[in-house]
Structures are given as C-alpha cells and as structure tokens.
Write a protein that holds these residues in place. Structure first.
Motif, PDB file in Angstrom:
ATOM      1  N   LEU A  75       0.833  -1.206   0.000  1.00  0.00           N
ATOM      2  CA  LEU A  75       0.000   0.000   0.000  1.00  0.00           C
ATOM      3  C   LEU A  75       0.867   1.255   0.000  1.00  0.00           C
ATOM      4  CD1 LEU A  75      -2.679  -1.022   2.651  1.00  0.00           C
ATOM      5  CD2 LEU A  75      -2.830  -1.207   0.157  1.00  0.00           C
ATOM      6  N   GLN A  76       0.398   2.269  -0.695  1.00  0.00           N
ATOM      7  CA  GLN A  76       1.074   3.561  -0.698  1.00  0.00           C
ATOM      8  C   GLN A  76       0.072   4.688  -0.484  1.00  0.00           C
ATOM      9  OE1 GLN A  76       3.489   3.971  -4.232  1.00  0.00           O
ATOM     10  NE2 GLN A  76       4.739   2.187  -3.747  1.00  0.00           N
ATOM     11  N   LYS A  77      -0.870   4.808  -1.405  1.00  0.00           N
ATOM     12  CA  LYS A  77      -1.919   5.810  -1.277  1.00  0.00           C
ATOM     13  C   LYS A  77      -3.269   5.133  -1.439  1.00  0.00           C
ATOM     14  CE  LYS A  77       0.864   9.643  -3.090  1.00  0.00           C
ATOM     15  NZ  LYS A  77       0.953  10.714  -4.123  1.00  0.00           N
ATOM     16  N   GLY A  78      -4.325   5.877  -1.153  1.00  0.00           N
ATOM     17  CA  GLY A  78      -5.663   5.329  -1.326  1.00  0.00           C
ATOM     18  C   GLY A  78      -6.383   5.147  -0.007  1.00  0.00           C
ATOM     19  N   GLN A  79      -7.637   4.759  -0.101  1.00  0.00           N
ATOM     20  CA  GLN A  79      -8.487   4.637   1.077  1.00  0.00           C
ATOM     21  C   GLN A  79      -7.994   3.556   2.041  1.00  0.00           C
ATOM     22  OE1 GLN A  79     -12.476   4.027  -0.385  1.00  0.00           O
ATOM     23  NE2 GLN A  79     -12.847   6.217  -0.644  1.00  0.00           N
ATOM     24  N   LEU A  82      -5.705   1.958   7.365  1.00  0.00           N
ATOM     25  CA  LEU A  82      -4.703   1.279   8.184  1.00  0.00           C
ATOM     26  C   LEU A  82      -3.895   2.277   9.016  1.00  0.00           C
ATOM     27  CD1 LEU A  82      -3.193  -1.638   6.070  1.00  0.00           C
ATOM     28  CD2 LEU A  82      -4.677  -1.762   8.056  1.00  0.00           C
ATOM     29  N   ASN A  83      -3.507   3.385   8.396  1.00  0.00           N
ATOM     30  CA  ASN A  83      -2.712   4.376   9.117  1.00  0.00           C
ATOM     31  C   ASN A  83      -3.503   5.024  10.247  1.00  0.00           C
ATOM     32  OD1 ASN A  83      -0.331   4.042   7.695  1.00  0.00           O
ATOM     33  ND2 ASN A  83      -0.825   5.585   6.168  1.00  0.00           N
ATOM     34  N   PHE A  84      -4.745   5.365   9.980  1.00  0.00           N
ATOM     35  CA  PHE A  84      -5.568   5.982  11.019  1.00  0.00           C
ATOM     36  C   PHE A  84      -5.896   4.981  12.132  1.00  0.00           C
ATOM     37  CE2 PHE A  84      -6.569   9.501   8.056  1.00  0.00           C
ATOM     38  CZ  PHE A  84      -6.404  10.562   8.944  1.00  0.00           C
ATOM     39  N   THR A  85      -6.061   3.720  11.771  1.00  0.00           N
ATOM     40  CA  THR A  85      -6.281   2.693  12.796  1.00  0.00           C
ATOM     41  C   THR A  85      -5.082   2.618  13.736  1.00  0.00           C
ATOM     42  OG1 THR A  85      -7.680   1.390  11.306  1.00  0.00           O
ATOM     43  CG2 THR A  85      -6.770   0.256  13.224  1.00  0.00           C
ATOM     44  N   GLY A  86      -3.887   2.615  13.170  1.00  0.00           N
ATOM     45  CA  GLY A  86      -2.678   2.591  13.981  1.00  0.00           C
ATOM     46  C   GLY A  86      -2.543   3.825  14.853  1.00  0.00           C
TER      47      GLY A  86
END
Length: 233
Positions: free
Chosen positions: A199-203, A208-212
């Motif tokens: 993954l790089q960009k996208g929903q 995943l990043n916001f979950t972390g």
C-alpha cells in the motif's frame, strides 16, 4: 481519613468541574468505537470479510486482526477502565467486571492466535519469523500468566489481605506493561500488513494508518486513566 485524602487528591485533576479521568475515559470509549469501525470497514470492505471455513483463506487470516485488536487490545483497555471510572458500583463489583472483561480478552487472544496459526498451516507458511509474532506471543503468554496469578491473589477466597495489598502495585505495573505490549504488537502487525499489501496511497492505506494512530491514542488514554485516579486496590 484515607478516603478524604484521596478525594482531595482526585479533585486537583479537574477541568471545568469535570475530573480529567472522566474525560479520558469518555475519549477512550470514542476511540474504541472509532477503531472498531475502521477495522471492520477494512476487513469487510477491502479484505473480503471473516470466516473460519471459507475457501478464501484470506478470510481466515482476517480473523486474526479482528480478535487481536478488538477482542484483545480494546477489550483489555475497557477492562482497565472498568476498575477506575466507568462503573459507579462497589469495588467488588468493579473487580468482577474487570475480571470478566479480561477473560473475554484472554479468550479472544487465544482465538486470534489459533486463526493465524491455522492460516499459516493451510497456506504452507512458517510461523514466528517476525518481530510482530515474537511480541504477540510474548504478550499473550504474559497476559495469561497475569490473569492466572491475579485470580489466585485477588479473587481466590483463601488469599490473605496483606499479600493482596503487597502485590497490588505490581499487578497494576505488570498489567499496564502487558497492555502496552499489546498496543506495540498491534501496531507492528498493521505495519507488517501495510508493507505486505504494497500500500502507498488510497483509502485502504489511510484506514490502516488511522487505525494505527488511534490505537496509539487509545493506549495513551488508558495509561493516563491509570495514572490519574486513586487506586482502588
């Protein structure tokens, strides 16, 4: 005399008349809902869903983050808060609810480990090769040990009161350390999956990043809830 002193100490941590621990607990609940929502959206919309029996083996893998993050980390955090501010009940009632939620967390961690070991087996992959897996196994093992010892010390009728009082601070310290190990394990697992999916960009990457990020904030809020209120042990 002790209770009066404790009340004065607690009163110093207030914002506009509301105890800071109460605000942190409310914030922790909001994070619980947000993390659960993001994780379910990721697993159900982007990762095909959850199943023990589907021919799609990725659904089996998805049970691992589901049970380890929601069932283990988040429920364990709720168990910690249950013994501080969220239940307006007697200390004994809080202890039983605290124990019950941790039992759910322990059961969820076992199911989560079973799911990932089964997935690795059916896909022909090796186990316990990554830092995430090492931290995860260590966390669940220490969590189970803490639960057993705590049951014998704080719930077993024959346990002596002086022994409980002596071990209570260590119980709190050990418990919060294991909880943060769970946070680290979840974070490393998300990073590992992020890289594996390329993954790089996208929903999906944002989810995943916001979950972390929210998991980190959840851990901080639980840590502050433990530090600010007066201990009930």
């Amino acid at each position: 005399m002790v209770e009066k002193g404790n009340n004065r100490s607690r009163g110093s941590y207030r914002t506009a008349g509301v105890p800071v621990s109460t605000l942190l607990t409310f914030f922790g609940h909001l994070l619980f809902i947000a993390i659960t929502t993001l994780l379910l959206v990721w697993l159900l919309q982007f990762r095909d869903g959850l199943s023990f029996t589907s021919t799609n083996k990725l659904k089996l893998f998805n049970l691992h983050p589901f049970f380890m993050i929601i069932g283990f980390v988040l429920i364990s955090g709720e168990a910690i808060m249950a013994f501080t501010t969220i239940i307006p009940a007697t200390r004994r009632t809080r202890k039983y609810f605290h124990m019950f939620l941790h039992f759910i967390g322990l059961g969820s961690s076992i199911v989560g480990l079973f799911a990932i070991f089964k997935f690795q087996h059916v896909t022909g992959k090796s186990n316990l090769l990554t830092l995430h897996s090492w931290i995860g196994i260590s966390t669940v093992s220490l969590y189970a040990l803490l639960y057993i010892v705590s049951f014998l010390v704080f719930f077993f009728p024959g346990a002596q009161n002086w022994r409980r009082a002596r071990l209570a601070p260590w119980h709190v310290l050990y418990g919060i350390a294991v909880f943060f190990m769970g946070i680290v394990s979840a974070e490393t697992g998300l990073i590992q999956k992020f890289i594996a999916l390329g993954l790089q960009k996208g929903q999906e990457a944002l989810i995943l990043n916001f979950t972390g990020l929210l998991l980190l904030l959840f851990g901080i809020s639980i840590g502050l809830v433990v530090l600010l209120p007066v201990s009930y042990y």
